[in-house]
Design an enzyme around this catalytic site. Structure first.
Site, PDB file in Angstrom:
ATOM      1  CB  ALA A 233      -4.301   8.271  -4.492  1.00 34.58           C
TER       2      ALA A 233
ATOM      3  CG  ASP B 198      -1.729  -0.937   7.618  1.00 34.36           C
ATOM      4  OD1 ASP B 198      -1.919  -0.485   7.033  1.00 34.36           O
ATOM      5  OD2 ASP B 198      -0.575  -0.744   8.441  1.00 34.36           O
TER       6      ASP B 198
ATOM      7  CB  ALA C 180     -15.738  -5.077   3.037  1.00 35.45           C
TER       8      ALA C 180
ATOM      9  CE1 TYR D 280      -9.405   9.503  -1.494  1.00 33.79           C
ATOM     10  CE2 TYR D 280     -11.502  10.758  -3.296  1.00 33.79           C
ATOM     11  CZ  TYR D 280     -10.965   9.375  -2.612  1.00 33.79           C
ATOM     12  OH  TYR D 280     -11.801   8.973  -2.208  1.00 33.79           O
TER      13      TYR D 280
ATOM     14  CG  ASN E 173     -14.252  -0.255  -1.216  1.00 36.86           C
ATOM     15  OD1 ASN E 173     -15.345   0.694  -1.749  1.00 36.86           O
ATOM     16  ND2 ASN E 173     -14.465  -0.144   0.642  1.00 36.86           N
TER      17      ASN E 173
END
Lengths: 271, 257
Positions: A166, A68, A19, A163, A95
């Protein structure tokens, strides 16, 4: 309750990962606007501090937690910090994610570390967050999970392996959450954002302003927050395991180039 | 398993829309694998008459029995009569391929209700007539294969494609509905999803073909035979546990973001 009142998030707390900037920040700000207190998490302290300042300027409570996402201990600590500050967390927005340019490369040149870091960032991180939060959501009697996937989660592109895998994994993980937690009044849904260059002229140039998107433009950050508020609110209480795609129409086609529009009249003798 | 398990010897097929490139390819592939194949057109026109007669000749030149009828696939009586003729001349009906194709693409606001109805009647309702007519003998013998040919436009949209897309999407989901409805009647119902294919009615314009070749992951269109041959597998005894599925022959088009 009026229809729009259902969108209110007063008294709720949201936790948004990633964020510190971009879409994560846009969603955090709109959740706050709708009334929620927001735990703002990401790696970079200066960025989350800035987001928190913006939220506090709206008169909402907010807390920056550096995390992390690829380390489950760090994720657990983040969730604890959020709970300590606000009592409980009602809304989780997964996100955090993304890929560095170096991660897009031919399959036979992908080092193990790229693959693992990428999958940890884009998939495992969301799993850790859900695992840390869901037991308390069950105890609270409900909650909302919003996972952010990508067009690459449903379709493919050149040299995009980690990407795309995942983000696809995140989609079906969300369905699994929906299946397993539905009876606990927890809804898990997805947002699929298309191209959002965050007003960055370089990125807008890179994506050619969205010329190849059916609606002819890229997405504005401000368009994403309302989708997040909808999925976080009581308005979507019967929506579960679903995906809300904000992408300008690309997924409706894709089997032919954008703008593909042949004209073929009926043969005269066939009517 | 030997490859002989895929053989369609002693099976009888009916291919509707055999006047199209894909329908013809499916009919020839079934014949080559050992089936006797009756063929029908999509439209009752002279051009389609020539096409189905030529298809019949191609089947017969492979040493298989065949018959051809020039029918309007949206005409219930035509379809029923052809199913009956197939059974009376070939003996049974084991395989039905619906390759109906009435190509049409226009902006929605320019489509007359007459055109809309015609496109839906031929491309969708015609498939319903054929499935219903074939289900009778197939359930009586407790065995049958229905294979519907759909295109990418059954799964995705296209500018100017509204009527055609609606019909194709209808066929795709009709396939799933009938698969369930007839799952215990010995009838499997599947679809072959055709990618952009050479000779497709929608792709008469060569510039359009070029545009697609550049775009597609495999950088070429499908050959009609590649689509038609998928019907052989679905028609074979090896595919008895497959129903309600779509086998896409599309060169990667659906993976394209």
């Amino acid at each position: 309750m009026s229809v729009l009142d259902k969108l209110r998030l007063d008294g709720k707390t949201a936790l948004v990962t990633g964020a510190g900037r971009g879409l994560g920040r846009a969603m955090a700000l709109d959740l706050a606007e709708a009334g929620a207190a927001v735990v703002v998490a990401s790696r970079t302290q200066s960025q989350i501090d800035e987001t928190v300042d913006l939220i506090r300027a709206q008169g909402r409570r907010s807390l920056a937690v550096s995390v992390d996402i690829t380390d489950s201990h760090s994720v657990n600590a983040m969730v604890e910090a959020g709970r300590a500050a606000f009592g409980q967390i009602d809304i989780l927005v997964n996100n955090a994610g993304g890929a560095t340019k170096g991660m897009f490369r031919p399959l036979d040149t992908i080092p193990d570390t790229h693959w693992q870091v990428g999958v940890d960032t884009n998939l495992s991180g969301a799993v850790y967050c859900c695992r840390a939060l869901l037991p308390s959501m069950v105890e609270q009697g409900g909650g909302k999970i919003i996972n952010i996937t990508s067009g690459f989660g449903v379709r493919a592109a050149k040299n995009n392996y980690m990407y795309t895998a995942a983000k696809a994994g995140l989609i079906n993980f969300t369905r699994a959450l929906a299946m397993n937690y539905a009876e606990h009044n927890i809804q898990a849904n997805l947002i699929l954002p298309g191209i959002f260059p965050h007003d960055d002229p370089e990125l807008i140039e890179f994506w050619r302003g969205g010329k190849f998107i059916p609606v002819g433009r890229v997405g504005q950050d401000a368009e994403l927050g309302p989708a997040c508020v909808f999925l976080a609110s009581d308005m979507s209480n019967y929506m579960n395991g679903q995906m809300l795609a904000l992408e300008g129409g690309g997924l409706a086609g894709g089997q032919a180039p954008c703008g593909f529009a042949p004209v073929v009249p009926l043969e005269e003798d066939s009517v | 398993m030997s490859l002989a398990a895929f053989s369609l010897a002693d099976k009888n097929a009916l291919v509707l829309g055999a006047s199209s490139a894909i329908g013809r390819a499916a009919a020839c592939a079934l014949a080559e694998t050992g089936a006797d194949v009756a063929v029908g057109s999509t439209l009752a026109t002279l051009r389609e008459r020539a096409a189905v007669l030529s298809c019949r000749d191609a089947i017969q030149s492979q040493g298989r029995k065949s018959l051809a009828q020039t029918i309007d696939a949206a005409n219930e009586a035509d379809v029923q009569a052809l199913v009956e003729q197939t059974i009376s001349e070939l003996g049974t009906l084991d395989i039905l391929v619906n390759a109906h194709d009435l190509p049409f693409a226009k902006p929605l606001r320019d489509i007359s209700s007459k055109e809309w109805r015609r496109v839906l009647e031929v491309n969708l309702t015609g498939v319903y007539f054929a499935c219903r007519a074939a289900a009778e003998p197939m359930s009586a013998q407790h065995s049958g294969r229905i294979i519907n040919i759909v295109s990418l436009l059954g799964e995705r949209g296209m500018i100017n494609g509204s009527a055609y897309c609606a019909a194709q999407g209808g066929v795709l989901n009709l396939t799933r509905a009938l698969a369930l409805e007839w799952a215990r009647s010995g009838i499997t119902v599947n679809a072959v999803g055709a990618g952009w294919t050479e000779g497709m009615g929608l792709l008469k314009d060569t510039a359009v073909q070029e545009q697609l070749r550049r775009y597609l992951p495999q950088k070429r269109l499908a050959q009609p035979s590649e689509v038609g041959e998928a019907a052989v597998y679905l028609a074979s005894d090896m595919a008895g546990f497959i129903t309600g599925q779509t086998v896409w022959i599309e060169g990667g088009a659906l993976s394209h973001l």
